[in-house]
Design an enzyme around this catalytic site. Structure first.
Site, PDB file in Angstrom:
ATOM      1  N   HIS A  37     -12.030   1.182  -1.472  1.00  0.00           N
ATOM      2  CA  HIS A  37     -11.655   2.502  -1.659  1.00  0.00           C
ATOM      3  C   HIS A  37     -11.537   3.019  -2.859  1.00  0.00           C
ATOM      4  CE1 HIS A  37      -9.409   5.603   0.324  1.00  0.00           C
ATOM      5  NE2 HIS A  37      -8.584   5.839  -0.598  1.00  0.00           N
ATOM      6  N   GLU A  44       0.852  -1.169  -0.168  1.00  0.00           N
ATOM      7  CA  GLU A  44      -0.030  -0.060  -0.117  1.00  0.00           C
ATOM      8  C   GLU A  44       0.787   1.287   0.015  1.00  0.00           C
ATOM      9  OE1 GLU A  44      -3.168   2.307  -0.123  1.00  0.00           O
ATOM     10  OE2 GLU A  44      -3.195   0.295  -0.126  1.00  0.00           O
ATOM     11  N   GLU A  45       1.947   1.230   0.757  1.00  0.00           N
ATOM     12  CA  GLU A  45       2.683   2.515   1.161  1.00  0.00           C
ATOM     13  C   GLU A  45       4.220   2.372   0.619  1.00  0.00           C
ATOM     14  OE1 GLU A  45       0.671   4.627   1.737  1.00  0.00           O
ATOM     15  OE2 GLU A  45      -0.757   3.700   2.938  1.00  0.00           O
ATOM     16  N   SER A  71     -10.269  10.606  -0.521  1.00  0.00           N
ATOM     17  CA  SER A  71      -9.123   9.872   0.454  1.00  0.00           C
ATOM     18  C   SER A  71      -8.517  10.761   0.961  1.00  0.00           C
ATOM     19  CB  SER A  71      -8.140   8.923  -0.617  1.00  0.00           C
ATOM     20  OG  SER A  71      -7.212   8.225   0.276  1.00  0.00           O
ATOM     21  N   ASP A 109     -14.275  -0.917   2.426  1.00  0.00           N
ATOM     22  CA  ASP A 109     -12.646  -0.454   2.358  1.00  0.00           C
ATOM     23  C   ASP A 109     -11.723  -0.862   3.269  1.00  0.00           C
ATOM     24  OD1 ASP A 109     -10.428   1.543   1.825  1.00  0.00           O
ATOM     25  OD2 ASP A 109     -12.041   3.246   1.746  1.00  0.00           O
TER      26      ASP A 109
END
Length: 735
Positions: free
Chosen positions: A710, A203-204, A601, A678
């Protein structure tokens, strides 16, 4: 992760064939097939011998389903290699693969979403509907696996003899020519995973895999992670036909991460050695890469605070590691990760760093550094290296923040030459020798084009010219297409901020409402000279001005510009957006009482903070999938900016950045939207905010989406809801 000059624009418009009569877009057409942007090939690759160029292409009648196509680079002729509907089974994907796709923001795509050439160029590995297939160039497709659980992260080893994949949380290896797959990792089950990237890596950290083949196929480096320390979030995926409850391991800010180890294993499962990652277990495994000769494994190790990034040099035979070099952040800052790590044949390494305040390239050799690029601009990535010719190719914004170009760097003189035309946003990939490039470009009047170029940037052939002419999906609407205008303004403290604006055809004396869109978060740039979403043109057709501005904290403006949000999210970004709103109110064609703000977001979070900080400035706000309390978001993203101790030394910063407590300050109409499945910004963010608003009898509107993740904002019903809300609270068209 929360994802031209007027003369050049005029020239682009002039080359388009206008339809006889203007036709306005409808919301239904914006979301229908085929894609209004025309041909949008993905995953473009050259075959090892360069004879074929392959890509994933959407079906005309189903723009979210992709098939595998190949183009003969000599003739330019295309043919379909794998038809996803004929070959695929239509089986439902495993939950693990669904979540991987959601991390990659392709959760809504179907058919073939990835593939890999074999090293001999005779076959292509194709994952499809949870199983693996091998396609040959004569059109035949062989099924390699047939299991209910599905296979993740499939790869053909570099020499092309072995097939590997993750199944049931273990790494499997088989001969590509056939034979039973063998499990080479011992204990993947429960909370233990082998060969996968953990949630925050996907994800990051822009790391999607958990294993890496050595170039000679002798070894495979495999990540093992244990989720046992990570807290569990009960996530109810509420759908139209019922509710499925998932106990998701979610590493919220300030809580434990997974325990990560790295092993080097032989393809038959023998000789396993553990890599020495150091005594500190609370680290991030950021990057793993083999040296070209396969004798050294390089590992990037990041500390929990993300202020130190060590590059380790590992002996694959023993697992012994030493620190080759270290990247450290400045005060009140952090170290951004990059995919630039290029081992050279002379033993040097090309590396990306922001140590001088901008993202630039450096060369590390024999313990010494040489800066290869410099200036008040940023390198975005390396496209390829021609070592024999002494050239390195990279993407960057040397010619202006709003454009991105491909450049050639002479490694002897350090002279830089731009290879792409001004007025465009370009990206590129190169073959292994960096002799040919696949260039993708767009600008505000031309959707993405793709062409094959040589080392000088000269276009050899079109891959997808995608001209907006009769027959193109966008052509019927071209006459109503409005030009994107760009400009700058000074923030209240003197910083320069870039904006873009689309306006309807203005009538003298009339004032128009504004759809003020923002993202506002780090690692993103929204104002740029590329093709914009047709949704913006639809909003203009309805009579709205569309306006966006990049605030402090956003990407590609240097480290100081981004560092302004350190331990202060929801502060300087809100003030910069306010300066944008105040600028709009000085324009005689803007209705100052009808500026509506929208974001998703991080942008949804920004909507809430903007309405809380400046009541009465915005006529209405739409907040999609917002983070409302940063303790609810994940470790690697949140702690990078807000600190790793939300209950201790960083408590005050977290409290100030939150959006829940000040919710009752909102006096302007608010629409809150969230997908109920989500798993990125979990629904708890919006339910906690809604509860606070309800407890204080503060009015707002809300729309939650069963089964949506999401990516819910890509749904037509979401935009029907948003536009109905705007029509009631702001009103389209001039007054």
């Amino acid at each position: 992760m929360l994802r031209s000059s007027l003369a050049a624009l005029a020239a682009s418009v002039a080359c388009l064939t206008m339809p006889a009569k203007a036709e306005d877009l409808t919301l239904q057409r914006v979301f229908a097939s085929p894609d209004l942007a025309g041909e949008q090939p993905r995953a473009l690759k050259l075959s090892p011998d360069g004879r074929l160029l392959t890509s994933l292409r959407p079906r005309a009648e189903e723009k979210d389903r992709f098939d595998l196509w190949a183009m003969d680079t000599a003739t330019g002729q295309w043919r379909m290699l794998v038809d996803s509907k004929k070959v695929g089974t239509g089986a439902e994907l495993s939950e693990a693969e669904k979540m991987q796709r959601e991390r990659a923001r392709i959760g809504g795509q179907r058919g073939i979403v990835a593939y890999q050439w074999s090293s001999d160029g005779k076959s292509i590995l194709v994952p499809l509907d949870g199983d693996l297939y091998l396609a040959t160039l004569d059109g035949n497709v062989k099924r390699l696996t047939n299991t209910p659980g599905g296979e993740l992260n499939p790869l053909v080893s570099p020499p092309g003899n072995l097939l590997s994949f993750v199944r049931d949380q273990n790494l499997y290896v088989s001969d590509l020519s056939g034979g039973e797959a063998r499990k080479i990792t011992p204990d993947g089950a429960g909370t233990v995973h082998w060969g996968e990237a953990e949630f925050v890596a996907q994800e990051e950290m822009d790391r999607t895999t958990g294993y890496w083949w050595s170039p000679d196929e002798r070894y495979v480096a495999v990540e093992r992670f244990d989720e046992a320390p990570v807290g569990t979030v009960v996530r109810a995926a509420i759908g139209a036909d019922g509710t499925r409850v998932f106990e998701q391991r979610y590493p919220a800010a300030g809580t434990p991460n997974v325990l990560v180890d790295l092993y080097v294993i032989r393809p038959d499962g023998s000789g396993s050695v553990k890599v020495d990652l150091g005594k500190d277990r609370d680290i991030y495994l950021a990057r793993v890469k083999w040296a070209p000769d396969g004798k050294t494994l390089y590992v990037q190790r990041q500390n929990r605070e993300q202020t130190v990034l060590d590059v380790l040099k590992v002996d694959p035979a023993t697992g012994a590691a030493s620190v080759l070099f270290t990247e450290k952040s400045g005060p009140k800052s952090w170290v951004n990760l990059s995919n630039v790590f290029v081992p050279m044949k002379d033993g040097s390494i090309v590396w990306w760093s922001e140590r001088d305040g901008h993202g630039h390239l450096y060369r590390f050799k024999a313990g010494k550094w040489t800066q290869l690029t410099k200036g008040a601009w940023d390198v975005a990535g390396v496209n390829g290296v021609d070592e024999a010719g002494g050239k390195l190719y990279f993407n960057g914004n040397k010619d202006g923040v709003l454009e991105r170009h491909v450049y050639a760097l002479d490694l002897r003189t350090l002279a830089t030459t731009r290879l792409t035309e001004p007025g465009w946003w370009n990206t590129a990939t190169a073959d292994d020798a960096a002799t040919r490039f696949i260039v993708q470009r767009s600008n505000p009047t031309q959707p993405t084009q793709v062409y094959l170029a040589d080392q000088t940037g000269r276009r050899l052939s079109w891959i997808s010219e995608n001209t907006v002419k009769p027959g193109h999906p966008y052509h019927p609407y071209l006459a109503s297409h409005v030009e994107t205008k760009f400009g700058t303004l000074k923030a209240s403290d003197g910083e320069t901020l870039y904006w873009e604006m689309l306006t309807p055809r203005l009538e003298p004396g009339k004032r128009y409402p504004v759809f003020f869109e923002h993202y506002g978060g780090p690692h993103s740039q929204t104002v740029s000279r590329n093709w914009g979403p047709p949704l913006h043109q639809y909003l203009v057709d309805k009579g709205y001005i569309v306006f966006m501005i990049d605030n402090r904290g956003s990407a590609n403006r240097g480290k100081a510009f981004e560092d302004a949000i350190w331990h202060a999210m929801g502060g300087i970004e809100v003030r910069d957006q306010l300066d944008g709103a105040n600028y709009l109110k000085t324009l005689d064609f803007v209705d100052p009482k009808r500026i509506a703000t929208y974001g998703w977001s991080y942008g949804g979070y920004m909507t809430l903070k903007m309405l809380e900080a400046n009541p009465g400035v915005y006529a209405a706000g739409i907040s999609g999938a917002p983070v409302t309390k940063w303790e609810l978001y994940d470790t690697h993203y949140t702690e990078r900016y807000m600190g790793a101790d939300p209950k201790g030394r960083d408590k005050a910063a977290y409290a100030k950045a939150a959006a829940i407590e000040d919710g009752p300050k909102i006096r302007d109409p608010l629409m809150l939207i969230h997908g109920m499945a989500d798993d990125n910004v979990v629904l708890d963010n919006s339910t906690a905010f809604a509860a606070r608003m309800q407890a204080t009898n503060t009015p707002f509107e809300m729309m939650f989406y069963p089964g949506k993740t999401h990516s819910a904002g890509r749904d037509i019903h979401v935009w029907t809801t948003i536009l109905d809300f705007l029509d009631r609270t702001v009103g389209p068209g001039p007054k």
